[in-house]
Scaffold this motif. Structure first.
Motif, short mmCIF file in Angstrom:
data_model
loop_
_atom_site.label_atom_id
_atom_site.label_comp_id
_atom_site.label_asym_id
_atom_site.label_seq_id
_atom_site.Cartn_x
_atom_site.Cartn_y
_atom_site.Cartn_z
N LYS A 156 2.21 1.88 -3.45
CA LYS A 156 1.18 2.30 -4.39
C LYS A 156 0.49 3.60 -3.95
N LYS A 157 0.95 4.12 -2.81
CA LYS A 157 0.39 5.36 -2.27
C LYS A 157 -1.10 5.21 -1.94
N TRP A 158 -1.47 4.02 -1.46
CA TRP A 158 -2.82 3.79 -0.96
C TRP A 158 -2.84 4.06 0.54
N LYS A 159 -3.98 4.50 1.04
CA LYS A 159 -4.11 4.77 2.47
C LYS A 159 -4.67 3.54 3.17
N ILE A 163 -8.06 -0.47 -6.32
CA ILE A 163 -7.61 -1.33 -5.23
C ILE A 163 -8.15 -2.75 -5.36
N ASN A 189 -7.82 2.68 0.94
CA ASN A 189 -8.44 3.68 0.08
C ASN A 189 -7.46 4.13 -1.00
N GLY A 190 -7.95 4.24 -2.23
CA GLY A 190 -7.11 4.64 -3.35
C GLY A 190 -7.76 4.24 -4.66
N ASP A 191 -6.98 4.20 -5.71
CA ASP A 191 -7.49 3.87 -7.04
C ASP A 191 -7.20 2.41 -7.42
N CYS A 248 0.83 -1.21 0.00
CA CYS A 248 0.00 0.00 0.00
C CYS A 248 0.86 1.26 0.00
N SER A 249 1.96 1.22 0.75
CA SER A 249 2.85 2.37 0.81
C SER A 249 3.46 2.66 -0.56
#
Length: 225
Positions: free
Chosen positions: A9-12, A38, A34-36, A6-7
């Motif tokens: 891919k810059k997902w929260k 996913i 949360n993100g695009d 996640c880090s």
């Protein structure tokens, strides 16, 4: 592993609930991401993940096998599934700590039961009853959605070989072998002798691409058959 993926891919990633086992490990961990794009990426993680390792307490050098079950659920929106207030039973109680002791003096913990499906969710992490109820409803909605989706999928399609990530929680999908430093995905017979890199999220993308490619090929085969 998922935290590192996640880090990258810059997902929260937000932890919703953690339940520890008596043996000192974790019984259940629930988190949201949360993100695009996913779900299309993480859906292949649903199933049984098997771990083969030699514990520090093992004096004979024998390899021990354990397993963890992963369920990836899309977050259900109101338009996805209709849950009526009359179908819910909501109970409140005092949050409990180790040994059953009460950790606060107010009824902040919440247990919600979806009567038609029998799905039950309890939440007590927050000190606020309102926040616990909101978290519990979020989890409940996703679990009811998952159950309904699985039921419809089974009714619609008898041919499951076009689905790589079926989401079957009893299906062994991957093995992590620490003595040999390898990770094997059994659905596509792919073995990578880079376990450390995989767990750090470095080459997770490589396996995910292979899974997506395999699923696309199976769907094409079904269309042409």
């Amino acid at each position: 592993m998922y935290e590192k993926v996640c880090s990258k891919k810059k997902w929260k990633l937000d932890i919703i609930n953690i339940s520890k086992s008596e043996a000192g490990g974790f019984k259940e961990v629930i988190f949201s991401v949360n993100g695009d794009n996913i779900y299309s990426y993480l859906k292949y993680e649903s199933g049984v993940h098997r771990v083969q390792r030699i514990p520090k307490t093992e004096t004979q050098g024998r390899v021990h096998t354990s397993a963890a079950t992963v369920a990836v659920l899309p977050e259900a929106e109101d338009v996805d599934i209709n849950i009526k207030e009359s179908e819910l039973r909501i109970d409140v109680f005092r949050a409990g700590g180790p040994g059953g002791q009460s950790v606060n003096t107010t009824d902040s913990a919440v247990r919600i039961t979806h009567i038609p499906s029998g799905v039950v969710v309890s939440q007590q992490d927050e000190k606020s009853q309102h926040k616990n109820k909101a978290k519990a409803l979020k989890i409940l909605r996703s679990r009811v959605y998952e159950a309904e989706k699985r039921k419809k999928d089974q009714e619609r399609s008898k041919n499951r070989r076009s689905q790589i990530g079926s989401g079957d929680r009893s299906e062994r999908i991957r093995t992590y072998n620490f003595p040999q430093g390898r990770v094997t995905d059994h659905r596509i017979n792919l073995t990578l002798h880079k376990l450390d890199e995989f767990l750090s999220g470095e080459i997770h993308e490589e396996m995910n691409q292979e899974l997506r490619l395999k699923e696309q090929n199976l769907k094409l085969e079904n269309l042409n058959s």
